[in-house]
Design a protein around this motif. Structure first.
Motif, PDB file in Angstrom:
ATOM      1  N   LEU A  37     -18.749   2.356  -6.212  1.00  0.00           N
ATOM      2  CA  LEU A  37     -17.487   1.663  -6.016  1.00  0.00           C
ATOM      3  C   LEU A  37     -17.620   0.166  -6.298  1.00  0.00           C
ATOM      4  O   LEU A  37     -16.744  -0.441  -6.919  1.00  0.00           O
ATOM      5  CB  LEU A  37     -16.973   1.882  -4.587  1.00  0.00           C
ATOM      6  N   ILE A  38     -18.722  -0.430  -5.856  1.00  0.00           N
ATOM      7  CA  ILE A  38     -18.952  -1.846  -6.151  1.00  0.00           C
ATOM      8  C   ILE A  38     -19.124  -2.043  -7.649  1.00  0.00           C
ATOM      9  O   ILE A  38     -18.607  -2.997  -8.239  1.00  0.00           O
ATOM     10  CB  ILE A  38     -20.180  -2.360  -5.377  1.00  0.00           C
ATOM     11  N   GLY A  39     -19.839  -1.112  -8.299  1.00  0.00           N
ATOM     12  CA  GLY A  39     -20.010  -1.194  -9.743  1.00  0.00           C
ATOM     13  C   GLY A  39     -18.695  -1.085 -10.491  1.00  0.00           C
ATOM     14  O   GLY A  39     -18.468  -1.779 -11.486  1.00  0.00           O
ATOM     15  N   LEU A  40     -17.804  -0.231 -10.014  1.00  0.00           N
ATOM     16  CA  LEU A  40     -16.490  -0.100 -10.638  1.00  0.00           C
ATOM     17  C   LEU A  40     -15.676  -1.379 -10.450  1.00  0.00           C
ATOM     18  O   LEU A  40     -14.962  -1.816 -11.362  1.00  0.00           O
ATOM     19  CB  LEU A  40     -15.743   1.100 -10.043  1.00  0.00           C
ATOM     20  N   GLY A  41     -15.775  -1.994  -9.277  1.00  0.00           N
ATOM     21  CA  GLY A  41     -15.101  -3.265  -9.053  1.00  0.00           C
ATOM     22  C   GLY A  41     -15.622  -4.342  -9.987  1.00  0.00           C
ATOM     23  O   GLY A  41     -14.850  -5.123 -10.562  1.00  0.00           O
ATOM     24  N   LEU A  42     -16.953  -4.377 -10.181  1.00  0.00           N
ATOM     25  CA  LEU A  42     -17.546  -5.333 -11.110  1.00  0.00           C
ATOM     26  C   LEU A  42     -17.080  -5.077 -12.533  1.00  0.00           C
ATOM     27  O   LEU A  42     -16.772  -6.013 -13.284  1.00  0.00           O
ATOM     28  CB  LEU A  42     -19.073  -5.254 -11.028  1.00  0.00           C
ATOM     29  N   LEU A 201      -3.824  -6.087   5.890  1.00  0.00           N
ATOM     30  CA  LEU A 201      -4.009  -7.138   4.893  1.00  0.00           C
ATOM     31  C   LEU A 201      -4.805  -8.322   5.433  1.00  0.00           C
ATOM     32  O   LEU A 201      -5.508  -9.001   4.667  1.00  0.00           O
ATOM     33  CB  LEU A 201      -2.635  -7.605   4.402  1.00  0.00           C
ATOM     34  N   LEU A 202      -4.716  -8.580   6.734  1.00  0.00           N
ATOM     35  CA  LEU A 202      -5.351  -9.772   7.298  1.00  0.00           C
ATOM     36  C   LEU A 202      -6.852  -9.863   7.007  1.00  0.00           C
ATOM     37  O   LEU A 202      -7.334 -10.915   6.570  1.00  0.00           O
ATOM     38  CB  LEU A 202      -5.087  -9.841   8.803  1.00  0.00           C
ATOM     39  N   PRO A 203      -7.651  -8.800   7.233  1.00  0.00           N
ATOM     40  CA  PRO A 203      -9.075  -8.904   6.903  1.00  0.00           C
ATOM     41  C   PRO A 203      -9.319  -9.137   5.412  1.00  0.00           C
ATOM     42  O   PRO A 203     -10.275  -9.833   5.041  1.00  0.00           O
ATOM     43  CB  PRO A 203      -9.643  -7.548   7.346  1.00  0.00           C
ATOM     44  N   GLN A 204      -8.452  -8.593   4.557  1.00  0.00           N
ATOM     45  CA  GLN A 204      -8.607  -8.828   3.127  1.00  0.00           C
ATOM     46  C   GLN A 204      -8.326 -10.290   2.779  1.00  0.00           C
ATOM     47  O   GLN A 204      -9.016 -10.884   1.945  1.00  0.00           O
ATOM     48  CB  GLN A 204      -7.657  -7.921   2.351  1.00  0.00           C
ATOM     49  N   LEU A 205      -7.312 -10.872   3.411  1.00  0.00           N
ATOM     50  CA  LEU A 205      -7.029 -12.287   3.208  1.00  0.00           C
ATOM     51  C   LEU A 205      -8.217 -13.144   3.642  1.00  0.00           C
ATOM     52  O   LEU A 205      -8.597 -14.092   2.946  1.00  0.00           O
ATOM     53  CB  LEU A 205      -5.779 -12.694   3.996  1.00  0.00           C
ATOM     54  N   ALA A 206      -8.797 -12.803   4.783  1.00  0.00           N
ATOM     55  CA  ALA A 206      -9.951 -13.565   5.273  1.00  0.00           C
ATOM     56  C   ALA A 206     -11.129 -13.430   4.313  1.00  0.00           C
ATOM     57  O   ALA A 206     -11.829 -14.415   4.026  1.00  0.00           O
ATOM     58  CB  ALA A 206     -10.335 -13.075   6.671  1.00  0.00           C
ATOM     59  N   LEU A 207     -11.353 -12.227   3.802  1.00  0.00           N
ATOM     60  CA  LEU A 207     -12.449 -11.995   2.858  1.00  0.00           C
ATOM     61  C   LEU A 207     -12.210 -12.758   1.564  1.00  0.00           C
ATOM     62  O   LEU A 207     -13.135 -13.360   0.996  1.00  0.00           O
ATOM     63  CB  LEU A 207     -12.569 -10.494   2.581  1.00  0.00           C
ATOM     64  N   LEU A 223     -16.267  -6.687  -3.282  1.00  0.00           N
ATOM     65  CA  LEU A 223     -15.854  -5.784  -2.214  1.00  0.00           C
ATOM     66  C   LEU A 223     -14.339  -5.662  -2.132  1.00  0.00           C
ATOM     67  O   LEU A 223     -13.817  -4.653  -1.645  1.00  0.00           O
ATOM     68  CB  LEU A 223     -16.384  -6.275  -0.861  1.00  0.00           C
ATOM     69  N   LEU A 224     -13.628  -6.687  -2.609  1.00  0.00           N
ATOM     70  CA  LEU A 224     -12.186  -6.736  -2.392  1.00  0.00           C
ATOM     71  C   LEU A 224     -11.429  -5.679  -3.162  1.00  0.00           C
ATOM     72  O   LEU A 224     -10.539  -5.021  -2.618  1.00  0.00           O
ATOM     73  CB  LEU A 224     -11.651  -8.124  -2.767  1.00  0.00           C
ATOM     74  N   LEU A 225     -11.761  -5.514  -4.445  1.00  0.00           N
ATOM     75  CA  LEU A 225     -10.969  -4.584  -5.238  1.00  0.00           C
ATOM     76  C   LEU A 225     -11.125  -3.143  -4.755  1.00  0.00           C
ATOM     77  O   LEU A 225     -10.123  -2.469  -4.513  1.00  0.00           O
ATOM     78  CB  LEU A 225     -11.307  -4.694  -6.720  1.00  0.00           C
TER      79      LEU A 225
END
Length: 246
Positions: A37-42, A201-207, A223-225
């Motif tokens: 999943l991280i590789g796909l995000g990259l 959404l809040l933890p995603q905004l913080a990240l 990690l976000l995508l």
């Protein structure tokens, strides 16, 4: 004595319980293929960077093309959820969909809508130079735009329309909705459960804010995508659990 069975109506989960459940379900899927999943995000970030190298139209074109690759991640997650391996080839699955042209139109609409709001917010703060610097890719011609503050103003507002339209892709792919109906249904579902989506959404905004705050924290973007798509997948399964078409 009556033998009729009484029906017990359970109260709907609270917004906090719902958002927590989406994270729990999302991380359940993530544990099945964390590095893939991280590789796909990259791969998606690299694809966007490559398309943006095209002169003048590269940035806008990336917002119309790369979201179609992101649609493939939804298809990959559906396969992963059904016990199949997650493959990098899933990024091309959207192009192989029977309704690929309508799907592309949907993905481009979402991508360009998010980008349009980002640019509008940045232009409201920094003025019309944003159109030349951000949209046409002439950032080095405008040193006043090369700041961390612009990254916040440009990137963070995009999470709002991205969240509002996050269910459009699965409603098209798995529930058989037409593209316009999928967009409208996503808006309705997200606004109907607005507090749950806001809490998710809040933890995603913080990240996101943390990733933009320091160069050495930029890898957090990897990690976000997948996190956003995983949460969207869990929300779709929760709010529209009966697929009509695959």
């Amino acid at each position: 004595m009556s033998t009729a069975a009484s029906s017990v109506s359970l109260p709907p989960p609270s917004s906090l319980a719902r958002a927590t459940g989406w994270y729990r379900e999302g991380f359940r899927l993530w544990r099945r293929a964390p590095f893939r999943l991280i590789g796909l995000g990259l791969a998606l970030l690299v694809a966007e960077a490559i398309v943006q190298l095209l002169p003048l139209a590269g940035t806008v074109l990336s917002k119309a093309l790369v979201p179609m690759l992101g649609v493939g991640l939804w298809i990959g997650l559906d396969q992963l959820d059904r016990g199949q391996p997650l493959r990098f080839a899933c990024l091309w699955a959207g192009w192989r969909h029977p309704r690929w042209l309508a799907l592309w139109g949907l993905a481009a609409t979402v991508g360009l809508s998010v980008f349009g709001l980002q640019v509008a917010c940045a232009a409201a703060v920094y003025g019309p130079v944003v159109w030349d610097g951000v949209v046409l890719g002439h950032m080095r011609s405008h040193p006043q735009l090369l700041t961390r503050e612009l990254e916040y103003v440009l990137m963070l507002p995009g999470l709002v329309p991205a969240t509002l339209l996050t269910l459009a892709a699965p409603l098209f792919l798995f529930n058989g909705n037409r593209a316009p109906a999928a967009l409208v249904a996503s808006l309705r579902l997200v606004t109907r459960h607005g507090l749950a989506f806001a809490l998710a959404l809040l933890p995603q905004l913080a990240l996101f804010a943390a990733a933009l705050s320091r160069p050495w924290l930029m890898p957090l973007l990897l990690l976000l995508l997948p996190l956003g798509t995983l949460l969207g997948f869990a929300a779709w399964r929760d709010l529209a659990p009966t697929p009509q078409a695959h």
